[in-house]
Scaffold this active site. Structure first.
Site, PDB file in Angstrom:
ATOM      1  N   MET A 137      12.217  24.397   2.474  1.00 35.47           N
ATOM      2  CA  MET A 137      11.702  23.594   1.802  1.00 35.47           C
ATOM      3  C   MET A 137      12.221  23.099   0.355  1.00 35.47           C
ATOM      4  O   MET A 137      12.039  21.506   0.698  1.00 35.47           O
ATOM      5  CB  MET A 137      10.594  24.611   0.811  1.00 35.47           C
ATOM      6  CG  MET A 137       9.195  24.091  -0.163  1.00 35.47           C
ATOM      7  SD  MET A 137       8.476  24.868  -0.733  1.00 35.47           S
ATOM      8  CE  MET A 137       7.452  25.389   0.142  1.00 35.47           C
ATOM      9  N   ARG A 149     -10.006  -0.168  16.054  1.00 38.21           N
ATOM     10  CA  ARG A 149     -10.649   0.601  14.175  1.00 38.21           C
ATOM     11  C   ARG A 149     -11.086  -0.388  13.441  1.00 38.21           C
ATOM     12  O   ARG A 149     -12.076   0.262  13.229  1.00 38.21           O
ATOM     13  CB  ARG A 149      -8.379  -0.080  13.785  1.00 38.21           C
ATOM     14  CG  ARG A 149      -8.782   1.458  12.939  1.00 38.21           C
ATOM     15  CD  ARG A 149      -7.167   1.990  12.174  1.00 38.21           C
ATOM     16  NE  ARG A 149      -6.802   0.535  11.947  1.00 38.21           N
ATOM     17  CZ  ARG A 149      -5.729   0.620  11.106  1.00 38.21           C
ATOM     18  NH1 ARG A 149      -4.518   1.315  11.096  1.00 38.21           N
ATOM     19  NH2 ARG A 149      -5.246  -1.103  10.285  1.00 38.21           N
ATOM     20  N   TYR A 190      16.054  30.108   8.525  1.00 35.45           N
ATOM     21  CA  TYR A 190      15.033  30.895   8.991  1.00 35.45           C
ATOM     22  C   TYR A 190      14.776  30.850  10.723  1.00 35.45           C
ATOM     23  O   TYR A 190      15.645  29.587  11.407  1.00 35.45           O
ATOM     24  CB  TYR A 190      13.577  29.909   8.868  1.00 35.45           C
ATOM     25  CG  TYR A 190      13.826  30.316   7.150  1.00 35.45           C
ATOM     26  CD1 TYR A 190      13.002  31.666   7.010  1.00 35.45           C
ATOM     27  CD2 TYR A 190      13.991  28.871   6.831  1.00 35.45           C
ATOM     28  CE1 TYR A 190      12.612  31.223   5.475  1.00 35.45           C
ATOM     29  CE2 TYR A 190      13.452  29.276   4.571  1.00 35.45           C
ATOM     30  CZ  TYR A 190      12.149  30.794   4.357  1.00 35.45           C
ATOM     31  OH  TYR A 190      12.801  30.999   3.147  1.00 35.45           O
ATOM     32  N   LYS A 195       0.998  -1.070   0.774  1.00 32.88           N
ATOM     33  CA  LYS A 195       0.268   0.197   0.652  1.00 32.88           C
ATOM     34  C   LYS A 195       0.560   1.177   0.174  1.00 32.88           C
ATOM     35  O   LYS A 195       2.216   1.031   0.599  1.00 32.88           O
ATOM     36  CB  LYS A 195      -1.090   1.001   1.595  1.00 32.88           C
ATOM     37  CG  LYS A 195      -0.192  -0.037   2.953  1.00 32.88           C
ATOM     38  CD  LYS A 195      -0.968  -0.524   3.394  1.00 32.88           C
ATOM     39  CE  LYS A 195      -0.651  -0.470   4.887  1.00 32.88           C
ATOM     40  NZ  LYS A 195      -1.232  -0.932   5.768  1.00 32.88           N
TER      41      LYS A 195
HETATM   42  C1  LIG Z   1      -0.410  -1.794   7.260  1.00 31.74           C
HETATM   43  C2  LIG Z   1      -1.034  -3.656   6.838  1.00 31.74           C
HETATM   44  C3  LIG Z   1       0.355  -4.587   7.059  1.00 31.74           C
HETATM   45  C4  LIG Z   1       1.384  -4.478   7.302  1.00 31.74           C
HETATM   46  O1  LIG Z   1       2.212  -4.355   8.399  1.00 31.74           O
HETATM   47  P1  LIG Z   1       3.691  -3.747   9.387  1.00 31.74           P
HETATM   48  O2  LIG Z   1       3.640  -3.170  10.439  1.00 31.74           O
HETATM   49  O3  LIG Z   1       4.113  -2.162   7.998  1.00 31.74           O
HETATM   50  O4  LIG Z   1       4.652  -4.757   8.375  1.00 31.74           O
HETATM   51  C5  LIG Z   1      -0.557  -5.957   7.582  1.00 31.74           C
HETATM   52  N1  LIG Z   1      -1.984  -6.019   7.775  1.00 31.74           N
HETATM   53  C6  LIG Z   1      -2.798  -4.908   7.603  1.00 31.74           C
HETATM   54  C7  LIG Z   1      -3.942  -4.847   7.695  1.00 31.74           C
HETATM   55  C8  LIG Z   1      -2.193  -3.391   7.055  1.00 31.74           C
HETATM   56  O5  LIG Z   1      -3.107  -2.460   7.438  1.00 31.74           O
END
Ligand SMILES: *Cc1c(COP(=O)(O)O)cnc(C)c1O
Length: 369
Positions: A302, A130, A254, A35
């Site tokens: 930046m 969650r 800055y 992702k």
């Molecule tokens: C992002 C995610 C993972 C991977 O987690 P890591 O800590 O990066 O290994 C696994 N399962 C779900 C549902 C996730 O959202």
């Protein structure tokens, strides 16, 4: 002119880290999590390097579409599932598996009629609080899904909240709750992210879901990937574009936020928060200049950062600067900046060109040019 800052992605490191995940997973299959543009490494390139994975996981259907466009023909799991009928149709067209974590998603599947059935991963909330159904709903869900024309194979998953800390008892409690909820219910199971996989071998179950470890960073607070036998897959690098001598008492950048304690050389490196370098990184955050340790001083701009060159007095404009990567763990920069490696890797901005190499020595050759 191309941006001086660039990201170099080492596909060989990705392959090495996937092999390490496979090793930790034992007989379990491995769903590589790609992702957020493969945690900032580039989705298409990462998919190519991770071709040996049993599945790739993404957050949303748009990312699944990008994976298919990149030529990935294997299994895709959409971790957040879909929010409406259009999403469901798109997922079906892409032949992507969907996570089902909420009653609304179940209703979508029930209203979908008979189309090409999708495999689903039902998410149970064993303590993360969650996404997910209550564990005690598992048997009822299994019965409802079994009758649906839109649903193919049903699998089960949960997500660990505290696997970044090996001493935290919450992980064992979540795993026990997951096992108890699914007792006597058929279907493959998945629980472990990187922390779960490396810290609790029994969490691998049927499918492990490593993300961060594939990119070479440790999931554990206060550790580095190297201790886990991982190799950093990203080098974030740039060059010095100026070297000046400053006088004792000169206030830099800055806000004049850092004052030179003595006459000293100061470098300007071409990377800033506009490139995804964290603006809140404080003075003292490590960087490498020509492979040697130096420290950021003053506020991050930046497009630039200032570097204390007292430790590299012979540094010249054009010298390479590593912001993180081999020799400077992203974990160290994250710790200095009060964040986690995940955020830094994902945050490298779109204006930073990405170069992909098959082997690390190819990087060194290019750097020597
Ligand atoms: C992002 C995610 C993972 C991977 O987690 P890591 O800590 O990066 O290994 C696994 N399962 C779900 C549902 C996730 O959202």
């Amino acid at each position: 002119m191309r941006r001086t800052a660039q990201v170099v992605v080492d596909l060989d490191a990705l392959r090495h880290n996937l092999a390490r995940a496979r090793d930790a997973a034992g007989k379990a299959r491995v769903m590589a999590v790609v992702k957020a543009d493969a945690y900032g490494h580039g989705l298409a390139e990462a998919a190519r390097a991770l071709a040996d994975a049993d599945a790739l996981a993404v957050a949303c259907v748009g990312e699944a579409a990008a994976l298919r466009e990149a030529g990935w023909e294997g299994r895709i799991v959409v971790l957040e599932g879909v929010a409406d009928a259009a999403g469901l149709r798109e997922a079906a067209a892409l032949e992507a598996d969907l996570v089902v974590h909420a009653p609304e998603q179940l209703a979508l599947l029930e209203g979908a009629g008979s189309r090409r059935p999708l495999d689903v991963w039902v998410k149970l909330d064993t303590g993360m609080h969650r996404l997910g159904f209550p564990p005690e709903a598992a048997a009822g869900l299994a019965a409802r899904l079994a009758g649906l024309a839109a649903v193919g194979t049903v699998r089960w998953m949960t997500h660990l909240a505290c696997a970044d800390d090996r001493r935290d008892g919450a992980t064992a409690r979540q795993l026990a709750r997951f096992a108890a909820a699914l007792e006597g219910i058929p279907g493959e199971r998945s629980a472990a992210n990187s922390g779960g996989l490396l810290g609790w071998p029994e969490a691998a179950l049927d499918w492990a879901r490593p993300g961060i470890m594939l990119y070479g960073a440790s999931p554990f607070t206060g550790a580095t990937g190297e201790t886990e036998g991982l190799r950093p897959a990203m080098r974030f690098e740039t060059r010095l574009i100026a070297v000046t001598r400053r006088r004792r008492g000169d206030a830099l950048g800055y806000g004049g936020a850092w004052v030179c304690p003595e006459d000293m050389p100061v470098g300007v490196a071409a990377a800033g928060y506009g490139d995804g370098y964290p603006r809140h990184a404080p003075s003292g955050t490590p960087v490498l200049v020509r492979g040697r340790r130096a420290a950021l001083v003053g506020r991050v701009s930046m497009d630039m950062i200032l570097v204390d060159l007292r430790g590299v007095p012979d540094a010249r404009p054009g010298d390479p600067v590593t912001l993180w990567g081999p020799g400077l763990p992203v974990e160290a920069v994250a710790a200095a900046a009060g964040t986690i490696p995940y955020e830094l890797l994902c945050a490298v901005s779109g204006r930073v060109p990405r170069r992909v190499v098959e082997r690390p020595h190819a990087v060194q050759e290019a750097g020597r040019r």
